[in-house]
Design an enzyme around this catalytic site. Structure first.
Site, PDB file in Angstrom:
ATOM      1  N   SER A 134       0.822  -1.209   0.000  1.00 32.80           N
ATOM      2  CA  SER A 134       0.000   0.000   0.000  1.00 32.80           C
ATOM      3  C   SER A 134       0.858   1.262   0.000  1.00 32.80           C
ATOM      4  O   SER A 134       0.424   2.318  -0.454  1.00 32.80           O
ATOM      5  CB  SER A 134      -0.914  -0.004   1.228  1.00 32.80           C
ATOM      6  OG  SER A 134      -1.778  -1.131   1.211  1.00 32.80           O
ATOM      7  N   GLY A 342     -20.837 -29.930   8.973  1.00 34.34           N
ATOM      8  CA  GLY A 342     -19.655 -30.717   8.613  1.00 34.34           C
ATOM      9  C   GLY A 342     -19.458 -30.832   7.118  1.00 34.34           C
ATOM     10  O   GLY A 342     -18.320 -30.840   6.633  1.00 34.34           O
ATOM     11  N   GLU A 365      -6.242  -4.779  -4.201  1.00 34.32           N
ATOM     12  CA  GLU A 365      -6.719  -3.455  -4.648  1.00 34.32           C
ATOM     13  C   GLU A 365      -6.885  -2.492  -3.470  1.00 34.32           C
ATOM     14  O   GLU A 365      -7.701  -1.578  -3.509  1.00 34.32           O
ATOM     15  CB  GLU A 365      -8.047  -3.580  -5.412  1.00 34.32           C
ATOM     16  CG  GLU A 365      -7.964  -4.363  -6.696  1.00 34.32           C
ATOM     17  CD  GLU A 365      -7.168  -3.654  -7.779  1.00 34.32           C
ATOM     18  OE1 GLU A 365      -7.571  -2.574  -8.228  1.00 34.32           O
ATOM     19  OE2 GLU A 365      -6.127  -4.191  -8.176  1.00 34.32           O
ATOM     20  N   THR A 367      -6.335  -2.883   0.960  1.00 29.73           N
ATOM     21  CA  THR A 367      -7.004  -3.607   2.038  1.00 29.73           C
ATOM     22  C   THR A 367      -8.180  -2.805   2.604  1.00 29.73           C
ATOM     23  O   THR A 367      -8.319  -1.606   2.342  1.00 29.73           O
ATOM     24  CB  THR A 367      -6.029  -3.884   3.189  1.00 29.73           C
ATOM     25  OG1 THR A 367      -5.596  -2.622   3.730  1.00 29.73           O
ATOM     26  CG2 THR A 367      -4.804  -4.669   2.715  1.00 29.73           C
TER      27      THR A 367
END
Length: 379
Positions: A134, A342, A365, A367
């Site tokens: 970033s 399950g 793209e 966070t």
């Protein structure tokens, strides 16, 4: 205020859904299991124009330039298989900066490479680095001027189609001391000497897409391949992300919708204590919440796309949609697994795949945390 899609958009949705249902769903589990790139599916997609639908007709594309219409298509493809859809979308990721920042000459030279229905040519956008995700300004990849060329050196990571792309768009520092104003972008032919593939990553989800490191060692690129003026690529990247984040949001909607639909059908058919489990509020109430949040996410994404289509900024709204939908997809797919109990944990049932695919939606793209930083600044 009109909430209905146009007749054309309804046709596009049916077109994409038909391909997703017939060509993606039947092979999604197999490609995921083998972590193999879906060349055959992409070749079929290219034949009908699904790899270049959002490129202008002037360059051989489908001419669907409305972001909202593109979102209608993308939701169906990600409903089909997020991994295969990501492999397909990597082409658009490379084309987008060329469309946003490129000259007319560059567009005519490079974009037709992506629109040939008989040959699949992959693109890759190279922005992220091992030590600069970033934090774009901290990138270490350099582009040094050498006469009429630039020499690019550095390593990019987490690159969709990295190492197998035909065309790369590479972001690099041309002036390391200038911060954001020192970042430039270049179109690089994948066959240029000095490009090599690093390790291919083994991922939690999106296993049908190819994600790898890419190394650039003194890669010589003509100055004519630079996108826009030197030092202006950061602004272009931010504009590009503004328009790509609604697409990630709708991708999350597609994955969440797939999981919700399966869980709903299962709840109606699974009988326990002499009645379908759907009739237990512990099952039906979460399904209602899942549907509500899916619709909310879609509307957020649509609003951002509508703003973009009407030449208005969707920076805030795109980040809202991306942050909300990324977290929503994880929540919905988790609940889908829980609904199946399950069986939901078993790889024989598709909800565990959707659960794994959903996680990336809140990461790539930008966070969720980065989206909140963007929104904080804009507020």
């Amino acid at each position: 205020m009109e909430f209905a899609l146009t007749p054309e958009q309804l046709e596009l949705r049916e077109w994409a859904h038909g391909f997703a249902e017939k060509e993606m769903r039947p092979v999604a589990q197999d490609y995921d299991e083998r972590e193999e790139f879906p060349w055959e599916v992409l070749q079929k997609a290219a034949k009908i124009g699904l790899l270049a639908y959002n490129l202008p007709e002037a360059y051989g594309g489908g001419g669907i330039t409305s972001l909202l219409s593109s979102l209608v298509i993308a939701e169906e493809l990600f409903w089909g298989c997020a991994g295969i859809a990501t492999a397909m979308g990597g082409i658009g990721l490379a084309a987008l900066p060329i469309l946003e920042m490129g000259s007319e000459e560059q567009k005519r030279q490079w974009l037709p490479r992506f629109t040939d229905p008989d040959h699949v040519r992959l693109g890759a956008m190279c922005l992220t680095e091992p030590n600069a995700g970033s934090d774009v300004v901290n990138m270490s990849t350099r582009a040094v001027r050498d006469g009429d060329d630039y020499l690019i050196t550095g390593t990019k990571t987490f690159i969709t189609n990295g190492g197998i792309a035909d065309v790369y768009v590479v972001f690099a520092k041309t002036d390391p001391a200038a911060g954001y104003a020192g970042v430039s972008a270049f179109i690089v032919d994948g066959k240029t000497p000095g490009i090599s593939s690093g390790k291919k990553f083994k991922k939690l989800g999106l296993r049908a897409s190819h994600t790898a490191e890419v190394h650039f060692d003194q890669v010589r690129v003509p100055a004519a391949n630079r996108l826009g003026p030197e030092g202006q690529a950061f602004l272009g990247a931010m504009k590009m992300l503004e328009h790509s984040r609604p697409t990630v949001a709708i991708a999350a909607v597609g994955v969440a919708r797939a999981a919700y639909e399966y869980a709903l059908q299962y709840a109606k058919e699974r009988v326990q204590f002499n009645k379908p489990i759907y009739h237990n509020q512990a099952i039906s109430f979460p399904l209602v919440e899942m549907r509500t949040k899916i619709d909310a996410g879609r509307l957020l994404a649509y609003r951002a796309a509508w703003l973009a289509d009407n030449q208005q900024s969707c920076n805030l709204e795109g980040s809202m949609a991306k942050a909300f939908c990324g977290d929503m997809a994880m929540e919905v797919t988790t609940q889908a697994v829980q609904t199946l109990g399950g069986y939901g944990y078993m790889r024989d049932f598709p909800v565990e795949k959707w659960f794994r695919d959903a996680k990336i939606m809140s990461i790539y793209e930008g966070t969720t945390q980065i989206q909140k930083r963007v929104m904080t600044r804009l507020l």
